[in-house]
Design a protein around this motif. Structure first.
Motif, PDB file in Angstrom:
ATOM      1  N   LEU A   1      -6.143   5.293   2.315  1.00  0.00           N
ATOM      2  CA  LEU A   1      -7.542   4.915   2.166  1.00  0.00           C
ATOM      3  C   LEU A   1      -8.110   4.228   3.402  1.00  0.00           C
ATOM      4  O   LEU A   1      -9.326   4.158   3.559  1.00  0.00           O
ATOM      5  CB  LEU A   1      -7.709   4.018   0.930  1.00  0.00           C
TER       6      LEU A   1
ATOM      7  N   SER B   1       0.831  -1.206   0.000  1.00  0.00           N
ATOM      8  CA  SER B   1       0.000   0.000   0.000  1.00  0.00           C
ATOM      9  C   SER B   1       0.864   1.254   0.000  1.00  0.00           C
ATOM     10  O   SER B   1       0.508   2.261  -0.631  1.00  0.00           O
ATOM     11  CB  SER B   1      -0.950  -0.002   1.193  1.00  0.00           C
TER      12      SER B   1
ATOM     13  N   GLN C   1      -2.217  10.258  -6.522  1.00  0.00           N
ATOM     14  CA  GLN C   1      -3.464   9.850  -7.169  1.00  0.00           C
ATOM     15  C   GLN C   1      -3.959  10.954  -8.108  1.00  0.00           C
ATOM     16  O   GLN C   1      -4.489  10.677  -9.188  1.00  0.00           O
ATOM     17  CB  GLN C   1      -4.511   9.522  -6.110  1.00  0.00           C
TER      18      GLN C   1
ATOM     19  N   THR D   1      -1.558   4.033  -1.608  1.00  0.00           N
ATOM     20  CA  THR D   1      -2.963   3.793  -1.261  1.00  0.00           C
ATOM     21  C   THR D   1      -3.166   3.626   0.247  1.00  0.00           C
ATOM     22  O   THR D   1      -4.274   3.327   0.678  1.00  0.00           O
ATOM     23  CB  THR D   1      -3.489   2.538  -1.993  1.00  0.00           C
TER      24      THR D   1
ATOM     25  N   CYS E   1      -0.122  10.534  -0.933  1.00  0.00           N
ATOM     26  CA  CYS E   1      -1.036   9.618  -1.629  1.00  0.00           C
ATOM     27  C   CYS E   1      -2.029  10.398  -2.482  1.00  0.00           C
ATOM     28  O   CYS E   1      -2.259  10.083  -3.656  1.00  0.00           O
ATOM     29  CB  CYS E   1      -1.801   8.755  -0.628  1.00  0.00           C
TER      30      CYS E   1
END
Length: 390
Positions: free
Chosen positions: A123, A115, A142, A120, A138
């Motif tokens: 999240l 991750s 993204q 990620t 992150c």
């Protein structure tokens, strides 16, 4: 970003330097002292990340939207390569430190390595976990991945500036909706502490909208140049309005975001972050105006802090963690000016070292082999474009 200080936008450098300074101030309270040594900024310094978001939204948005507006051969492949060379080396170096020294640096829990490698971990991140300040990276990564795809899709399928503005405003409203929804879904007014961080503060769907005021500025600049020029003519007015708006939002967050015995307030949770980002966006407009004091004045050291800010942001929190104990054991009070100066100075110097020895070689590699996002080798404004990159 160009390592030279010539031809830089000093206003943006000033804002970026302010952003990293107030983040350091905030994390000093959170990680080191638990005291408001810097007054109200010890509680509101987290807003530096929001300012970084707006700046990134403008700088990246301008790269992509200017290429679309000028009908240049924008390359997604080159864009991603350049982004990866800019962001990954520093990030993976600091990430390695967290996994190599888990006893000193780990938190209450650590997300799976995959991750972190894929940006990620935010999240499902909880307060107190390992490398929590990576949540903002992150969201930016993204954004780098998704925004150019959306921009190019709109440009290719339907060349409509109205659609672009509608998508941007709709995205901001969606983020507000998600914050309000999560406030109701996870405890309503009582949401605080870990649930707040997990469901509202860290996740992408509840924070990405703070990049969009910067994108809006880039959209205005590249597709409404006359209106953009007219707005920038009022540079000092923009600065006054921006400072007033930021001051109001600071007051709101300081006094109404959290009420003792009640919790996080719905209104501030839902709308506050967007309005804060819009306020910072006005300051970015002032920084871009040649008529603004913010644009004209070159503050000594601001350009350097702006260049090193990404590296400082990554390395400062683990350094805060490891420096606290040895200073205290050697009789240095971490709540005095001497203790603060030592920890801050070490963090900035180590940030510079990370910039100099990890980031710069990859930036030189990027400048040599991937000098532009445009496929054409005959890029007229090559040098200017490089100085604009974050």
């Amino acid at each position: 970003m160009d390592t030279q200080h010539n031809n830089r936008l000093h206003g943006l450098d000033t804002l970026r330097a302010i952003a990293i300074i107030i983040v350091l101030i905030y994390h000093y309270k959170v990680v080191v002292s638990s005291e408001n040594l810097f007054g109200f900024m010890s509680q509101l310094g987290w807003t530096g990340v929001d300012l970084f978001f707006v700046l990134s939204g403008y700088l990246i948005g301008n790269q992509i939207l200017s290429a679309i507006a000028n009908k240049q051969d924008f390359s997604l492949k080159l864009f991603y390569i350049r982004r990866f060379l800019r962001t990954l080396p520093n990030y993976y170096f600091v990430l390695a430190l967290y996994f190599l020294f888990p006893v000193a640096l780990s938190g209450t829990a650590t997300a799976p390595l995959w991750s972190f490698l894929t940006f990620t971990q935010n999240l499902d991140m909880r307060a107190g976990e390992t490398f929590t300040h990576s949540w903002s990276l992150c969201i930016e990564e993204q954004f780098y991945l998704i925004f150019p795809l959306i921009a190019l899709l709109i440009a290719h399928v339907k060349r409509s500036i109205t659609l672009a503005w509608t998508a941007l405003v709709g995205a901001m409203l969606f983020a507000m909706f998600m914050r309000g929804f999560n406030w109701y879904a996870h405890g309503e007014a009582a949401i605080t502490g870990q649930p707040f961080m997990q469901y509202i503060y860290y996740p992408s769907f509840t924070r990405f909208d703070e990049l969009l005021p910067g994108v809006a500025i880039a959209l205005l600049k590249n597709f409404h140049p006359t209106a953009f020029a007219n707005i920038l003519r009022r540079g000092n007015l923009l600065l006054i309005v921006g400072l007033a708006c930021v001051g109001i939002m600071f007051y709101v967050f300081h006094n109404y975001a959290y009420i003792e015995g009640y919790g996080r307030t719905f209104q501030v949770v839902t709308f506050g972050y967007s309005f804060l980002a819009i306020s910072f966006g006005i300051l970015v407009l002032a920084a871009l105006s040649h008529n603004s004091i913010l644009h004209k004045i070159r503050i000594p050291g601001a350009a350097s802090l702006a260049l090193w800010s990404y590296a400082i942001y990554l390395i400062h929190k683990p350094l805060f963690q490891v420096l606290k104990a040895p200073l205290t054991e050697n009789g240095i009070d971490i709540n005095t000016s001497i203790g603060v100066a030592i920890i801050m100075a070490v963090s900035i110097v180590c940030g510079w070292m990370l910039y100099q020895f990890i980031e710069t070689p990859f930036m030189n590699l990027r400048a040599r082999f991937f000098p532009s996002n445009i496929n054409s080798a005959k890029l007229v404004h090559h040098t200017t474009a490089r100085t604009m990159q974050p």
